[in-house]
Design an enzyme around this catalytic site. Sequence first.
Site, short mmCIF file in Angstrom:
data_model
loop_
_atom_site.label_atom_id
_atom_site.label_comp_id
_atom_site.label_asym_id
_atom_site.label_seq_id
_atom_site.Cartn_x
_atom_site.Cartn_y
_atom_site.Cartn_z
N HIS A 10 0.93 -1.07 0.05
CA HIS A 10 0.15 -0.02 0.08
C HIS A 10 0.93 1.45 0.18
O HIS A 10 0.53 2.17 -0.54
CB HIS A 10 -1.14 0.17 1.15
CG HIS A 10 -1.79 1.08 1.35
ND1 HIS A 10 -3.15 0.98 0.50
CD2 HIS A 10 -2.07 2.00 1.96
CE1 HIS A 10 -3.85 1.99 0.60
NE2 HIS A 10 -3.37 2.84 1.44
N HIS B 105 -9.98 2.87 -1.20
CA HIS B 105 -10.34 2.47 0.26
C HIS B 105 -11.11 1.24 0.22
O HIS B 105 -12.32 1.00 0.78
CB HIS B 105 -11.00 3.53 1.20
CG HIS B 105 -10.20 4.07 2.28
ND1 HIS B 105 -10.68 4.49 3.62
CD2 HIS B 105 -8.93 4.05 2.48
CE1 HIS B 105 -9.71 4.81 4.33
NE2 HIS B 105 -8.59 4.64 3.84
N GLN C 70 -10.27 3.39 9.73
CA GLN C 70 -10.33 4.77 10.29
C GLN C 70 -11.81 5.30 10.62
O GLN C 70 -12.54 4.86 10.03
CB GLN C 70 -9.69 5.77 9.48
CG GLN C 70 -8.16 5.32 9.12
CD GLN C 70 -8.02 4.28 7.87
OE1 GLN C 70 -9.16 3.90 7.37
NE2 GLN C 70 -6.78 4.26 7.08
#
Length: 747
Positions: free
Chosen positions: A48, A95, A245
């Site tokens: 990533h 995401h 998150q």
Amino acid sequence: MTVEPKITPELVAKHGLTPDEYERIKSILKREPNFTELGIFSVMWSEHCSYKNSRKELRKFPTTGDRVLVKAGEENAGVIDIGDGWAIAFKMESHNHPSAVEPFQGAATGVGGIIRDIFTMGARPVFSLNSLRFGPITGDSPNVKTNRRLFAGVVSGISHYGNCIGIPTIGGEVYFDESYDGNPLVNVFNLGILKHEQIARGAAKGVGNPVFYVGAETGRDGLAGAAFASRDLTEESKEDRPAVQVGDPFREKLLLEACLELLATDAVAGIQDMGAAGLTCSTCETASRGGTGVEIDLAKVPQRETGMTPYETMLSESQERMLIIVKKGHEKTVCDIFAKWDLPYAEVGVVKDDGMMRVLNHGQVVAEIPARQLADEAPLYDREAKAGATPPQLDLAKLAEGDNHAALLSLLAHPSIASKNWVYRQYDHTVRAGTVVVPGSDSAVFLVREANKLLAATSDCNGLYCALDPRQGARIAIAEGARNLACAGAMPLAVTDNLNFGNPHKPENFWQLRESVEGLAEGCRAFDVPVTGGNVSLYNESPAGAIDPTPTVGMVGIIEEERHVTSSYFKAAGDAIILIGGFGDELGASHYLKVVHGQKIGPVPKLDFARERATHDALRALIKSRFVKSAHDLSEGGLAVALAESTLAHPNPPPQPLGATIEINAPGLRVDQLLFNETQGRIVITAKPTDVGPILLLLEMRGIPAHRIGTVGGDMFKVTANGAHVGWSIAELRTAWYDSIANAMNA
């Protein structure tokens, strides 16, 4: 006092590092890493953050050009000149993994992250797009309910964050396919505007300059999110919720305004978003870019949870945070601005001249790593690439031609083709009052009032094409993006991409990645559009297998004058309908085969870049001559779907329907072949009947086939194809197309 775990081979493997990588770490440090350092290397050397499996392939992209002000890979986003001293910064990110586990927060924080990438460049974000993929939400798949939950959560998360922060979401795309069961794709795009002299850099410049932490306090949410995004999704992935998150768009709005106000002063030497890998990434990347070192003390970092360890603080991916390198003597400016915006801030460190990322905790060194070797010298791999089995190919003689009336209704009702109004009605696309062409047309068009510039933007990728032929599918993604911009009257400027693939350790998956990159690179060169940056998202696999390869393209263009802005829907009864590019005959890889016949088979349509570009140039010439009233490209579903969409897509439907009467003759072709083939490079336009002659003459002079095929008007969509008659009422078409997704989500 917290006792750190002992470093064992098992712990190293749990951090996603191979034995060879661990040996390389020891060689860099000239000692064993401690637990915090192991975590730091784990996230920075994850796919990533480091692109260790894909970086060599990404070098094939063209990244230079007359308009390029900041190249791909130099900063958080590329920057392109749009004239008169103005520029745009834009980028696409994913995401995917977080959204599979927690769709609302996964999608919301994806939006927040891409917005920070843009204003970190000194640009004011002005609009967003998104490109989404889910498993089926209709039919008898056992995962339908899960897919609906993921779809609803992702759309809600995107709308929540974008609407609250006041940035319009003006377009995008949504597809549904079995390959995305359990592994949705959430690719988000943002574009910002800035003057050339406002470009900000993410380098730690100036030895002795103070380092400031600004924005939200650090918590335990998002721990090791970059590493989480660099492994396959499994049934146990729900245990990774701490890696997802939590976003606060209101806090981000304050952060955006405070940062732009600060960047307008002379106080900033460098600025970096705390995105993937949080404090770890921001400190080592700014030091590496600046050729300097950075020392921070975690005891000074604002924290919202007690007892956080150095490992947790460094690897947290809490949102709405920035690291700012401040010119010495300007500390009060920073403090005053962030106090004004009621945001936490703290001077947490200093720029050094030793090239080290040094982390202290209450003055005690807890990590000390050479910044450049951590940020820029992750191991790079040449993975084995091997083509899979040749996909099955269409034998038209064995394909029964069914009921074409029912076939069009089935295609229009399929969620991949149906109206996405259920999605975009949740987005505020009117905030900032710049949206000129609203969602639902080929390209979104936005007036950037600061610069008085009209921008068009689109996102495109046909995963079905890419599954059957990844290179050709990627080439078509670029061509369709450019075609969509041409239909809006725009000239393409540049491209960002989001490469979504499975586990790169599997040779078939890596072959798909390599072929797709080479196809995208070919397309970008053909249309003379540089790649400004983007994202690679690998390990998109659920227990059922890998997703279809999905190299999503985000393309931006510019429109010279407002009178050139063109949308896709029919405008007035009596207008002539013209097909540019010929009738076509390629049914392979079509949505007709997939939806009506249940077959994902090739061959993928051919593509001629020279002819495609000539068609786009001719269309723009017609638009500039004010001949064109509407323009719509032919893509999924072919001619019949494009014409039906043109009758239905008006954002404010007129009192009288704008149906169409069509007559097409192509001897030797079946009716379904004529109606539903997906031959590339074709566009449907409408014009005044008196302008048909000049239009056909211009196209003939440029060697582009074109035919007048019908007339706008009436409450029916009637087609005569090779003498066969078929018709639909506009009411039944609208019911199939407009309500399909809402009906599925309310089921």
